[in-house]
Enzyme design. Structure first.
Site, PDB file in Angstrom:
ATOM      1  N   ARG A  37      32.372  22.800  26.904  1.00 28.88           N
ATOM      2  CA  ARG A  37      31.059  22.163  26.712  1.00 28.88           C
ATOM      3  C   ARG A  37      30.794  21.064  27.744  1.00 28.88           C
ATOM      4  O   ARG A  37      29.694  20.540  27.823  1.00 28.88           O
ATOM      5  CB  ARG A  37      30.966  21.611  25.290  1.00 28.88           C
ATOM      6  CG  ARG A  37      30.939  22.747  24.260  1.00 28.88           C
ATOM      7  CD  ARG A  37      30.821  22.283  22.805  1.00 28.88           C
ATOM      8  NE  ARG A  37      29.995  21.122  22.617  1.00 28.88           N
ATOM      9  CZ  ARG A  37      30.398  20.006  21.989  1.00 28.88           C
ATOM     10  NH1 ARG A  37      31.625  19.916  21.505  1.00 28.88           N
ATOM     11  NH2 ARG A  37      29.586  19.000  21.838  1.00 28.88           N
ATOM     12  N   ASN A  38      31.796  20.702  28.530  1.00 27.02           N
ATOM     13  CA  ASN A  38      31.606  19.712  29.585  1.00 27.02           C
ATOM     14  C   ASN A  38      30.813  20.367  30.720  1.00 27.02           C
ATOM     15  O   ASN A  38      31.090  21.491  31.105  1.00 27.02           O
ATOM     16  CB  ASN A  38      32.968  19.216  30.084  1.00 27.02           C
ATOM     17  CG  ASN A  38      32.847  18.012  30.994  1.00 27.02           C
ATOM     18  OD1 ASN A  38      32.204  18.083  32.032  1.00 27.02           O
ATOM     19  ND2 ASN A  38      33.474  16.925  30.602  1.00 27.02           N
ATOM     20  N   ASN A  39      29.831  19.660  31.247  1.00 27.60           N
ATOM     21  CA  ASN A  39      28.944  20.205  32.282  1.00 27.60           C
ATOM     22  C   ASN A  39      29.486  20.092  33.700  1.00 27.60           C
ATOM     23  O   ASN A  39      28.808  20.495  34.650  1.00 27.60           O
ATOM     24  CB  ASN A  39      27.588  19.505  32.241  1.00 27.60           C
ATOM     25  CG  ASN A  39      26.738  19.902  31.073  1.00 27.60           C
ATOM     26  OD1 ASN A  39      26.017  19.075  30.533  1.00 27.60           O
ATOM     27  ND2 ASN A  39      26.792  21.141  30.658  1.00 27.60           N
ATOM     28  N   PHE A  40      30.693  19.580  33.898  1.00 22.55           N
ATOM     29  CA  PHE A  40      31.176  19.328  35.247  1.00 22.55           C
ATOM     30  C   PHE A  40      31.124  20.570  36.133  1.00 22.55           C
ATOM     31  O   PHE A  40      30.512  20.558  37.198  1.00 22.55           O
ATOM     32  CB  PHE A  40      32.604  18.761  35.224  1.00 22.55           C
ATOM     33  CG  PHE A  40      33.140  18.550  36.609  1.00 22.55           C
ATOM     34  CD1 PHE A  40      32.772  17.434  37.339  1.00 22.55           C
ATOM     35  CD2 PHE A  40      33.985  19.474  37.201  1.00 22.55           C
ATOM     36  CE1 PHE A  40      33.242  17.243  38.631  1.00 22.55           C
ATOM     37  CE2 PHE A  40      34.459  19.292  38.489  1.00 22.55           C
ATOM     38  CZ  PHE A  40      34.084  18.174  39.207  1.00 22.55           C
ATOM     39  N   THR A 138      29.546  13.877  32.537  1.00 16.36           N
ATOM     40  CA  THR A 138      29.351  15.301  32.284  1.00 16.36           C
ATOM     41  C   THR A 138      29.840  15.697  30.892  1.00 16.36           C
ATOM     42  O   THR A 138      29.723  16.851  30.497  1.00 16.36           O
ATOM     43  CB  THR A 138      30.080  16.149  33.352  1.00 16.36           C
ATOM     44  OG1 THR A 138      31.473  15.858  33.314  1.00 16.36           O
ATOM     45  CG2 THR A 138      29.516  15.883  34.741  1.00 16.36           C
TER      46      THR A 138
END
Length: 158
Positions: A37-40, A138
């Site tokens: 779920r982290n947008n990095f 992020t």
């Protein structure tokens, strides 16, 4: 005590992206930005117009290194319950003086969130010859729209 990962840098690294310390999902996977779920990684791929996202972690790292980007965390270790930076206690910072002596092409630091910048700045201040950008986190805990995060990150990844 939570331990950070090794720095991912090489002799061509110019931009160093700094998180605070890995979250629970990343520690479990032993990968930077391992929480799905982290947008990095989504931001990196969108910025560089990469339409086929690598599945293997080593391939993700290769993408960064091909763009002269490295990864590390500001903190070497700390105590923390959960993944939130506000829960960090008893922290020790990584040795950036030695890192910058070894990797002299690093000229830009992108901080993944305000807390990573705060910990870094408290210990090291503004280093001569290094440009700092404080990017929106992020993390899935940051509810800023993806498009806004991407635009802000793109300003530092130029």
């Amino acid at each position: 005590m939570i331990q950070s990962f090794e720095a991912i840098v090489n002799e061509n690294t110019q931009i160093l992206i700094l998180g605070t310390i890995p979250g629970v999902a990343s520690l479990k996977k032993q990968q930077y930005y391992g929480n799905p779920r982290n947008n990095f990684w989504k931001i990196i791929y969108a910025h560089f117009d990469i339409t086929t996202e690598p599945i293997e972690y080593k391939d993700k790292i290769s993408v960064l290194q091909s763009k002269n980007i490295g990864l590390w965390d500001v903190l070497k270790n700390c105590d923390r319950q959960g993944s939130l930076d506000i829960a960090i206690k008893n922290q020790t910072e990584n040795d950036f003086h030695t890192l910058f002596q070894l990797y002299t092409k690093i000229s830009t630091l992108l901080f993944n969130g305000k807390e990573s910048h705060r910990y870094f700045y408290k210990k090291y201040g503004q280093l001569e010859g290094i440009t700092y950008y404080v990017m929106p986190s992020t993390s899935p805990a940051n509810t800023m729209r993806f498009e806004t995060k991407l635009a802000l990150w793109s300003s530092g990844l130029k």
